[in-house]
Design an enzyme around this catalytic site. Structure first.
Site, mmCIF file in Angstrom:
data_model
loop_
_atom_site.group_PDB
_atom_site.id
_atom_site.type_symbol
_atom_site.label_atom_id
_atom_site.label_comp_id
_atom_site.label_asym_id
_atom_site.label_seq_id
_atom_site.Cartn_x
_atom_site.Cartn_y
_atom_site.Cartn_z
ATOM 1 N N GLY A 94 -14.955 -1.069 -0.133
ATOM 2 C CA GLY A 94 -14.241 -2.118 -1.013
ATOM 3 C C GLY A 94 -15.212 -3.258 -1.639
ATOM 4 N N GLY A 107 -16.737 -5.222 0.008
ATOM 5 C CA GLY A 107 -18.099 -5.588 1.128
ATOM 6 C C GLY A 107 -17.598 -6.461 2.115
ATOM 7 C CG ASP A 142 -15.179 11.160 -5.136
ATOM 8 O OD1 ASP A 142 -14.565 11.076 -3.870
ATOM 9 O OD2 ASP A 142 -14.540 11.612 -5.940
ATOM 10 C CB CYS A 155 -4.362 -3.037 6.380
ATOM 11 S SG CYS A 155 -4.645 -2.715 4.525
#
Length: 407
Positions: A234, A236, A279, A348
């Site tokens: 994401g 970072g 990717d 999460c």
């Protein structure tokens, strides 16, 4: 015509965009840059997040008073008015007058509808935790002993959690912020201004992060002078903290915009991180590492206190889609783990299809890995293959598993 509090006008505009698919946090950040007083900014934020947290309860209260759900603008006005009247217990006459005036700006007829409905609306008699039924059942499964405290906590305003250097604490206190000891390395803070306008943030002495998210970093153990691969990194944030702990970090994400945000954030925090775009479903050869972190994309079902709009969007079908993606990413990520190394998998989310089920399937296909439930610095419960944080007192719900490559 009486004037309307600008906080309510902004709240209507923002909540409409959120119900159309946007996320609340960036919209509120934009609004905070407008010419709005600090007290109005606080009310605006409370109205938007509070209405989203209690959305299912408010809907149950409003729908019996309507022949059908009205158009989006009117529905948003009714939700906000019902939240103020029923949850905040703002004096009913003030609620009715303010939201009627807002509705009149669109149509006199809508003003009459809003006036009539808000005068009559009452809380439903049955107890509700303002969660979709299927999601409530998942929370009960995840926290059989604590589910009631957990889902009640999701309805409370979210605290601001910050990592702060000693200098950052002093800088915030000089700007009249209230800094309270939180959990581990993360403090709980009440600001007198927008975080981005504080010297501590601008000088890299402050960083928002939930204690549960920070505990994922701790699950990697000692990283000083170690090469660490941060996958699905994401923007970072975790990569920057790993670098702060002395690791040499390579952070990889699909989205080049996130990589750029990560570079800027790492620079603000005074850390050096290598960012790559790839990717992970079909990645290039990134080499092997003794420490690999996969903080996988997920439904976010463990962050409903911070991002309450999520519960209006996720479905069992979407959870299964994310589970399929996580299994693919974990399979690919395992290829970068050196013999004797470890891979920390985290999400999460509190949903089993994104946590235990992902790990169990992986272990069936990879006997060379063993799963461990790491000790975390936040309230948590251990399962056979990982550790789940308990989302109470503003802590997010995470699942973390340490996968050790034994041969």
């Amino acid at each position: 015509m009486s004037s309307v509090n600008p906080a309510r006008t902004f709240a209507v505009r923002i909540l409409k965009q959120v119900l159309d698919g946007a996320y609340a946090a960036p919209l509120l950040d934009q609004a905070l840059n407008a010419k709005i007083s600090s007290s109005d900014a606080g009310l605006m934020t409370h109205l938007v997040y509070g209405t989203l947290r209690h959305a299912q309860t408010l809907e149950k209260a409003l729908l019996p008073l309507l022949n059908k759900k009205p158009q989006r603008e009117t529905w948003v006005i009714l939700l906000l008015g019902a939240f103020e009247k029923l949850i905040l217990e703002t004096p009913p006459h003030a609620v009715v007058n303010e939201y009627t005036e807002i509705a009149k700006k669109h149509s006199p007829r809508l003003g009459g509808l809003v006036n009539a409905v808000l005068r009559k609306v009452q809380l439903p008699e049955e107890t509700t935790y303002s969660l979709p039924d299927w999601l409530l059942e998942e929370y009960k499964k995840a926290y059989p002993e604590q589910w009631e405290a957990v889902v009640e906590d999701l309805l409370q305003p979210s605290p601001l959690w910050l990592w702060l250097s000693d200098k950052g604490v002093r800088q915030l206190e000089e700007e009249e912020a209230l800094v309270e000891p939180g959990i581990g390395q993360i403090d709980k803070v009440v600001l007198s201004r927008s975080l981005r306008k504080t010297k501590a943030y601008q000088k890299g002495q402050a960083q928002p992060i939930n204690p549960a998210s920070y505990s994922v970093i701790e699950a990697l153990g000692e990283v000083m002078n170690r090469e660490v691969l941060d996958l699905a990194g994401g923007t970072g944030i975790k990569a920057a903290f790993l670098a702060k702990k002395g690791a040499r970090v390579t952070s990889v994400d699909l989205d080049p915009r996130k990589a750029e945000q990560g570079r800027q954030n790492a620079e603000r925090l005074g850390q050096k991180v290598t960012f790559k775009t790839a990717d992970l479903r079909s990645p290039e050869n990134l080499g092997t590492y003794s420490k690999v972190l996969l903080d996988a994309p997920c439904t976010g079902s463990g962050t409903l206190r911070t991002h309450p709009e999520i519960k209006l969007r996720i479905t069992p079908e979407y959870a299964q889609e994310m589970s399929d993606l996580q299994k693919t990413l974990l399979e690919e990520s395992s290829k970068f783990v050196a013999d004797g190394g470890e891979l920390v998998y985290s999400v999460c989310s509190v949903l089993p299809q994104e946590s235990e089920e992902v790990i169990v399937e992986f272990l069936k296909n990879h006997p060379e890995f063993q799963a461990q439930a790491p000790d975390l610095s936040v309230p948590s419960v251990k399962t056979a293959v990982g550790t789940r944080t308990v989302p109470v007192n503003g802590v997010d719900g995470f699942f973390v598993s340490r996968l050790v490559k034994v041969q």
